[in-house]
Scaffold this active site. Structure first.
Site, PDB file in Angstrom:
ATOM      1  N   ARG A  37       0.823  -1.215   0.000  1.00  0.00           N
ATOM      2  CA  ARG A  37       0.000   0.000   0.000  1.00  0.00           C
ATOM      3  C   ARG A  37       0.856   1.263   0.000  1.00  0.00           C
ATOM      4  O   ARG A  37       0.487   2.273  -0.602  1.00  0.00           O
ATOM      5  CB  ARG A  37      -0.935  -0.010   1.213  1.00  0.00           C
ATOM      6  CG  ARG A  37      -2.070  -1.014   1.076  1.00  0.00           C
ATOM      7  CD  ARG A  37      -3.044  -0.958   2.223  1.00  0.00           C
ATOM      8  NE  ARG A  37      -4.197  -1.803   1.971  1.00  0.00           N
ATOM      9  CZ  ARG A  37      -5.203  -1.987   2.808  1.00  0.00           C
ATOM     10  NH1 ARG A  37      -5.201  -1.361   3.967  1.00  0.00           N
ATOM     11  NH2 ARG A  37      -6.210  -2.769   2.491  1.00  0.00           N
ATOM     12  N   LYS A 165     -18.534 -17.190   4.810  1.00  0.00           N
ATOM     13  CA  LYS A 165     -19.941 -17.099   5.188  1.00  0.00           C
ATOM     14  C   LYS A 165     -20.786 -16.332   4.175  1.00  0.00           C
ATOM     15  O   LYS A 165     -20.429 -15.238   3.762  1.00  0.00           O
ATOM     16  CB  LYS A 165     -20.068 -16.430   6.562  1.00  0.00           C
ATOM     17  CG  LYS A 165     -19.429 -17.225   7.692  1.00  0.00           C
ATOM     18  CD  LYS A 165     -19.631 -16.530   9.031  1.00  0.00           C
ATOM     19  CE  LYS A 165     -19.058 -17.353  10.179  1.00  0.00           C
ATOM     20  NZ  LYS A 165     -19.289 -16.709  11.489  1.00  0.00           N
ATOM     21  N   GLY A 322      -9.129  -8.541   1.390  1.00  0.00           N
ATOM     22  CA  GLY A 322      -7.895  -8.926   2.074  1.00  0.00           C
ATOM     23  C   GLY A 322      -7.426 -10.339   1.793  1.00  0.00           C
ATOM     24  O   GLY A 322      -6.259 -10.569   1.440  1.00  0.00           O
ATOM     25  N   GLY A 345     -11.968  -3.125   2.823  1.00  0.00           N
ATOM     26  CA  GLY A 345     -13.410  -3.052   3.024  1.00  0.00           C
ATOM     27  C   GLY A 345     -14.122  -2.184   2.007  1.00  0.00           C
ATOM     28  O   GLY A 345     -15.274  -2.442   1.656  1.00  0.00           O
TER      29      GLY A 345
END
Length: 375
Positions: A37, A165, A322, A345
């Protein structure tokens, strides 16, 4: 996507430029272990330096709960940031507001760089609105890649979604079903969908209480003419541990005492076929327990196919999240995709169709600039 200003639209010569960055990099014993980053931010800093700006870098880091915490200091980022911009000096302010920040910023001369302390040491981090604003080099490229992937894509479009999930990606799945032609699902998420349709998945991770939601997603896909691809076979084992004895089984023959930990070779081949049909790929989430070999093989095999097609100019490939970034990095394939987002995110929120605050702020700034309004 709304129009926004870029560095070419603003005059920064001799001016102080606040550069809002995402420097949430991994640290171990006070040392940055992955400077990706930071390195991706470097072109924007260098462009500002060339224009004679006084560059003031600011970022959040971790979750220090709105108060100073040495464990979340940005000070360890000074050296790798300096390295990323060719060894130029980087001044550090031990606070992001107040006299300390003012002292460091006031001392800057055109072409010099300062890094402010973690914005999240103060609760007002998300309450400031500064104009005028423009996208840096990284954000400009990122927004261009995202627009090309879902707003104006070459079709057919394939979404590859994995992870643990269904419950954490309901919004993503609902939104993306209306945007893509194929939806391939892997990881433990697939177990929930398979179980909802009556397939026994043994001791695999499975959100059985999400069965109704899973069936509604599949119905929605049929309504929107989105073809869903679920695993036809799987790699199973009794335990999730390195080197565990494993075997390949058809998806409808998972032993009751075993766990699905990766997609099998037939599933890999089916995804590869869909990739060959597709012109655009959006990828979020690994297809198995990639952190634990040998259960990384399915994800790596698919990643290699993506890289091959991308390199042959047959596929525009955009990936993010991620775990996805980590899996691609582990396979050494990050640079072989069209674009790999480090937005974390924010990339997931974009896939869910949400308005991103940073993008909205840029659009507002562009509108203000075009109308001559002052905020």
């Amino acid at each position: 996507m709304a129009r926004f200003q870029t560095l070419g639209d603003i005059d920064v010569g001799g001016r102080r430029v606040l550069l809002r960055a995402d420097l949430n990099v991994p640290l171990k014993n006070g040392v940055v272990t992955d400077a990706t980053r930071i390195e991706r931010l470097a072109p924007t800093i260098e462009a500002l330096i060339e224009k004679g700006a006084k560059v003031i870098v600011m970022s959040h880091f971790g979750r220090p709960q709105g108060r100073p915490d040495p464990a979340y200091s940005l000070r360890p980022l000074v050296a790798p940031l300096s390295k990323a911009i060719g060894g130029r000096g980087v001044a550090f302010a031990a606070d992001c507001i107040g006299e300390e920040a003012k002292r460091v910023v006031t001392a800057l001369r055109p072409g010099q760089v300062a890094l402010l302390e973690n914005l999240r040491f103060h609760k007002g981090e998300e309450e400031a609105h500064l104009l005028p604003a423009a996208a840096g080099k990284l954000m400009e490229v990122e927004l261009g890649a995202l627009a090309a992937a879902l707003e104006t894509p070459a079709r057919p479009v394939l979404a590859l979604v994995g992870g643990a999930k269904v419950s954490t990606k309901l919004d993503l799945l609902r939104f993306i079903i209306g945007k893509v032609d194929f939806l391939a699902i892997g990881g433990a998420m697939a177990n929930t969908l398979l179980s909802a349709e009556g397939t026994e998945v043994g001791r695999s991770l499975c959100e059985r209480d999400m069965a109704d939601n899973a069936r509604r997603l599949l119905d929605l896909a049929r309504e929107r003419n989105c073809r869903v691809i679920l695993p036809e076979d799987a790699i199973v084992a009794a335990a999730l541990a390195p080197g565990s004895a494993s075997r390949t089984v058809p998806i409808d023959a998972v032993p009751a005492d075993m766990m699905i930990l990766d997609i099998g070779p037939r599933a890999v081949a089916r995804v590869a076929t869909a990739l060959e049909e597709a012109r655009t790929l959006v990828w979020n989430g690994p297809l198995g327990a990639f952190e634990t070999p040998p259960f990384d093989r399915g994800t790596v095999a698919v990643a290699r196919k993506v890289a091959e097609l991308t390199g042959a100019d047959k596929l525009l490939s955009v990936a993010g999240g991620g775990d996805t970034v980590a899996a691609l990095a582990a396979a050494g394939l990050t640079e072989r995709l069209s674009y790999v987002s480090t937005a974390g995110g924010a990339f997931l929120e974009w896939l869910e169709g949400r308005e991103l605050p940073g993008v909205a702020a840029l659009a507002t700034a562009a509108q203000t600039a075009s109308t001559g309004e002052v905020a």
